[in-house]
Design a protein around this motif. Structure first.
Motif, PDB file in Angstrom:
ATOM      1  N   TRP A 217       0.843  -1.198   0.000  1.00 25.65           N
ATOM      2  CA  TRP A 217       0.000   0.000   0.000  1.00 25.65           C
ATOM      3  C   TRP A 217       0.873   1.240   0.000  1.00 25.65           C
ATOM      4  CZ3 TRP A 217      -5.216  -0.794  -0.412  1.00 25.65           C
ATOM      5  CH2 TRP A 217      -5.628  -2.131  -0.247  1.00 25.65           C
ATOM      6  N   LEU A 218       0.605   2.127  -0.961  1.00 26.01           N
ATOM      7  CA  LEU A 218       1.392   3.338  -1.146  1.00 26.01           C
ATOM      8  C   LEU A 218       0.716   4.505  -0.451  1.00 26.01           C
ATOM      9  CD1 LEU A 218       3.989   4.108  -2.787  1.00 26.01           C
ATOM     10  CD2 LEU A 218       2.442   4.901  -4.581  1.00 26.01           C
ATOM     11  N   PHE A 219       1.521   5.337   0.204  1.00 25.86           N
ATOM     12  CA  PHE A 219       1.006   6.537   0.860  1.00 25.86           C
ATOM     13  C   PHE A 219       1.993   7.672   0.634  1.00 25.86           C
ATOM     14  CE2 PHE A 219       0.655   9.437   4.494  1.00 25.86           C
ATOM     15  CZ  PHE A 219      -0.693   9.747   4.447  1.00 25.86           C
ATOM     16  N   VAL A 220       1.491   8.798   0.104  1.00 30.19           N
ATOM     17  CA  VAL A 220       2.333   9.956  -0.181  1.00 30.19           C
ATOM     18  C   VAL A 220       1.754  11.142   0.582  1.00 30.19           C
ATOM     19  CG1 VAL A 220       3.282  11.456  -1.967  1.00 30.19           C
ATOM     20  CG2 VAL A 220       2.879   9.031  -2.454  1.00 30.19           C
ATOM     21  N   PRO A 221       2.452  11.644   1.605  1.00 26.41           N
ATOM     22  CA  PRO A 221       1.901  12.735   2.422  1.00 26.41           C
ATOM     23  C   PRO A 221       1.591  14.003   1.640  1.00 26.41           C
ATOM     24  CG  PRO A 221       3.768  11.697   3.529  1.00 26.41           C
ATOM     25  CD  PRO A 221       3.732  11.145   2.138  1.00 26.41           C
ATOM     26  N   SER A 222       2.427  14.348   0.666  1.00 25.28           N
ATOM     27  CA  SER A 222       2.220  15.573  -0.099  1.00 25.28           C
ATOM     28  C   SER A 222       2.370  15.272  -1.590  1.00 25.28           C
ATOM     29  CB  SER A 222       3.222  16.652   0.335  1.00 25.28           C
ATOM     30  OG  SER A 222       2.944  17.884  -0.292  1.00 25.28           O
ATOM     31  N   PRO A 223       1.298  14.811  -2.239  1.00 23.10           N
ATOM     32  CA  PRO A 223       1.398  14.407  -3.641  1.00 23.10           C
ATOM     33  C   PRO A 223       1.519  15.601  -4.580  1.00 23.10           C
ATOM     34  CG  PRO A 223      -0.856  14.273  -2.913  1.00 23.10           C
ATOM     35  CD  PRO A 223      -0.044  14.621  -1.693  1.00 23.10           C
ATOM     36  N   ASP A 226       1.905  13.721 -11.394  1.00 26.06           N
ATOM     37  CA  ASP A 226       1.016  12.637 -11.813  1.00 26.06           C
ATOM     38  C   ASP A 226       0.277  12.010 -10.640  1.00 26.06           C
ATOM     39  OD1 ASP A 226       1.950  13.116 -14.321  1.00 26.06           O
ATOM     40  OD2 ASP A 226       3.216  11.332 -14.453  1.00 26.06           O
ATOM     41  N   LEU A 227       0.795  12.151  -9.434  1.00 27.11           N
ATOM     42  CA  LEU A 227       0.165  11.522  -8.272  1.00 27.11           C
ATOM     43  C   LEU A 227      -1.195  12.129  -7.952  1.00 27.11           C
ATOM     44  CD1 LEU A 227       3.153  11.098  -5.782  1.00 27.11           C
ATOM     45  CD2 LEU A 227       2.348   9.550  -7.565  1.00 27.11           C
ATOM     46  N   LEU A 228      -1.455  13.339  -8.426  1.00 27.80           N
ATOM     47  CA  LEU A 228      -2.729  13.978  -8.127  1.00 27.80           C
ATOM     48  C   LEU A 228      -3.887  13.287  -8.818  1.00 27.80           C
ATOM     49  CD1 LEU A 228      -1.785  17.758  -8.233  1.00 27.80           C
ATOM     50  CD2 LEU A 228      -2.285  16.366  -6.230  1.00 27.80           C
ATOM     51  N   ALA A 246      -8.533  13.013  -7.803  1.00 28.65           N
ATOM     52  CA  ALA A 246      -8.649  14.219  -6.990  1.00 28.65           C
ATOM     53  C   ALA A 246      -9.571  15.206  -7.677  1.00 28.65           C
ATOM     54  CB  ALA A 246      -7.268  14.845  -6.785  1.00 28.65           C
ATOM     55  N   PRO A 247     -10.483  15.860  -6.938  1.00 21.16           N
ATOM     56  CA  PRO A 247     -11.501  16.709  -7.573  1.00 21.16           C
ATOM     57  C   PRO A 247     -10.938  17.858  -8.362  1.00 21.16           C
ATOM     58  CG  PRO A 247     -11.458  17.021  -5.184  1.00 21.16           C
ATOM     59  CD  PRO A 247     -10.609  15.825  -5.490  1.00 21.16           C
ATOM     60  N   GLU A 248      -9.785  18.412  -7.916  1.00 13.82           N
ATOM     61  CA  GLU A 248      -9.271  19.572  -8.626  1.00 13.82           C
ATOM     62  C   GLU A 248      -8.682  19.225  -9.982  1.00 13.82           C
ATOM     63  OE1 GLU A 248      -6.058  18.508  -5.536  1.00 13.82           O
ATOM     64  OE2 GLU A 248      -8.199  18.355  -5.816  1.00 13.82           O
ATOM     65  N   VAL A 249      -8.503  17.914 -10.259  1.00  8.97           N
ATOM     66  CA  VAL A 249      -7.984  17.536 -11.572  1.00  8.97           C
ATOM     67  C   VAL A 249      -8.967  16.667 -12.349  1.00  8.97           C
ATOM     68  CG1 VAL A 249      -5.584  17.692 -10.860  1.00  8.97           C
ATOM     69  CG2 VAL A 249      -6.788  15.529 -10.606  1.00  8.97           C
ATOM     70  N   ALA A 250     -10.168  16.464 -11.818  1.00  5.69           N
ATOM     71  CA  ALA A 250     -11.160  15.662 -12.519  1.00  5.69           C
ATOM     72  C   ALA A 250     -11.820  16.532 -13.582  1.00  5.69           C
ATOM     73  CB  ALA A 250     -12.214  15.137 -11.541  1.00  5.69           C
TER      74      ALA A 250
END
Length: 331
Positions: A217-223, A226-228, A246-250
Motif C-alpha cells: 500500500w502506497l502513501f504519499v503525504p504531499s502528492p 502525476d500523483l494527483l 482528486a476533484p481539482e484535476v477531474a
C-alpha cells in the motif's frame, strides 16, 4: 573432565542459528515494527557528498520523531543500523499507527525545510518502508534479521514507491511510503491510524531482477504531478473521490471531449442524425420529463412511447398528427 557435549554446561552445542528449520518447534521471536528509509538517487550524488548524506539521515529522523511527539519511538529503537543510503530500526508495533500518522507528514515537513536550506547540491527525498513481523531481538549482534526485515528492504526497492517519487515534483513531494499488507491491515484498516484507508493506494510491489512480489500500500503525504490523479493522495488538499481522482484535476465532459454532456434520465438520447429505419420504444412506469430526447433528425423511422410522458400518450410516425390527453388513452 571436559564439559564438551554436556547439555547442562552449554559447551559444545551448535549455535542456534545453525539449527535446522522444521526439525523441532521453537518460540516465535517477538513482533516488531520495522521502519526503513532510503535516499532517492544516492549513488547519483558525487562521492564526496555520500558521507554527509549518510550522517544527515539519522539526524533528520531523530528530529522528525521529536517534532511528531514520538521521541520515545526513537529513544527505544531496536537493532538500529545505517545502510549507507538509508537507515533501519525496529520498534514496538503498538507505535505503528503513529509512525504512519503523524510521523510521515512530519518527515515530509522536515525535508521541505532541509531541502529549502540545503547547501550546495545536497537535497534529499526519502522512500520509507513500514512492516510488522517476528524478528529476533535479544540485545545481541545480528538481531533484527529475518523475513520481515528482508521484505521491508524489498518494498523500499520496489517499483511503485520508486515511481511515486519519479512521477512527482521534486519541489513538493519529498516522502513516499510503502506499507506491507500486514502493516496496512493491522494499523490502518483496523482504524487505529488517523488516516482513512481510502488515502492509501493498493499496489503490487515487485523488484527488478528479484523473485519478489507482494501486495502493498502506497502513501504519499504531499502528492504532486502525476500523483494527483490517483488515490495515493495523502493530504487534505487532494482528497480522492469515489473514482480515485482528486476533484481539482477531474475534468468535465466538456473539458475532456470538447462537447457538453446531454442527459435524459430514464429516457433515450440520440446525439446525431439517424438515416434509415429506426424504431425507438419507451415503456415507462411513471412520469418522465423529456420522454424521448433527440438532438438530430430521424428519417424513415417512427417514435413510439407507451406510458406517461408529460401526461400524454404519444404515438405516430414522423410527419403524422399527434393526439393525446392527460389520461394516456388512445384517441
Amino acid at each position: 573432565m571436559s564439559d564438551f557435549g554436556n547439555p547442562k554446561s552449554g559447551a559444545g552445542r551448535l549455535p542456534e542459528a545453525t539449527a535446522q528449520p522444521f526439525s523441532r518447534s521453537r518460540r516465535l521471536p517477538p513482533y516488531r515494527g520495522i521502519v526503513a528509509v532510503d535516499a532517492k538517487g544516492f549513488t547519483g550524488h558525487p562521492a564526496i557528498e555520500h558521507g554527509e548524506i549518510s550522517r544527515a539521515i539519522p539526524e533528520l529522523l531523530e528530529e522528525s520523531f521529536v517534532r511528531a511527539d514520538l521521541a520515545e519511538v526513537w529513544d527505544d529503537r531496536r537493532f538500529p543500523a545505517s545502510t549507507g543510503d538509508g537507515y533501519v530500526f525496529g520498534c514496538d508495533p503498538e507505535w505503528m499507527p503513529f509512525v504512519i500518522h503523524p510521523w510521515l507528514h512530519t518527515l515530509q515537513e522536515m525535508l521541505e525545510e532541509f531541502n529549502l536550506h540545503a547547501s550546495g547540491t545536497v537535497g534529499m527525498r526519502l522512500r520509507v518502508g513500514l512492516n510488522i513481523g517476528p524478528l529476533a531481538d535479544r540485545g545481541r549482534d545480528f538481531d533484527g534479521n529475518g523475513t520481515a526485515r528482508n521484505d521491508t528492504h524489498r518494498l523500499l526497492d520496489s517499483r511503485p514507491v520508486k515511481d511515486a517519487l519519479a512521477n512527482s515534483r521534486t519541489s513538493v513531494t519529498h516522502v513516499a511510503a510503502i506499507l506491507s499488507d500486514r502493516c496496512y491491515q493491522d494499523a490502518v484498516v483496523s482504524g487505529y491510524t488517523g488516516r482513512h484507508p481510502d488515502r492509501f493506494l493498493e499496489v503490487s510491489a515487485t523488484v527488478e531482477g528479484k523473485p519478489f512480489e507482494q501486495r502493498a500500500w502506497l502513501f504519499v503525504p504531499s502528492p504532486s504531478g502525476d500523483l494527483l490523479g490517483n488515490r495515493a493522495a495523502g493530504d487534505e488538499r487532494a482528497e480522492p473521490t469515489s473514482s480515485g481522482i482528486a476533484p481539482e484535476v477531474a475534468a468535465s465532459p466538456l473539458e475532456r471531449t470538447g462537447r457538453p454532456m446531454v442527459r435524459a434520465d430514464r429516457s433515450n438520447v440520440n446525439s446525431g442524425t439517424v438515416h434509415g429505419g429506426q424504431n425507438v420504444t419507451n415503456v415507462l412506469t411513471g412520469p418522465v420529463s423529456g420522454g424521448v430526447v433527440q438532438s438530430g433528425g430521424v428519417q424513415g423511422g417512427s417514435v413510439r412511447g407507451i406510458g406517461s410522458v408529460g401526461g400524454d400518450y404519444i404515438e405516430g410516425n414522423k410527419g403524422d398528427t399527434v393526439h393525446g390527453d392527460k389520461n394516456g388513452y388512445r384517441r
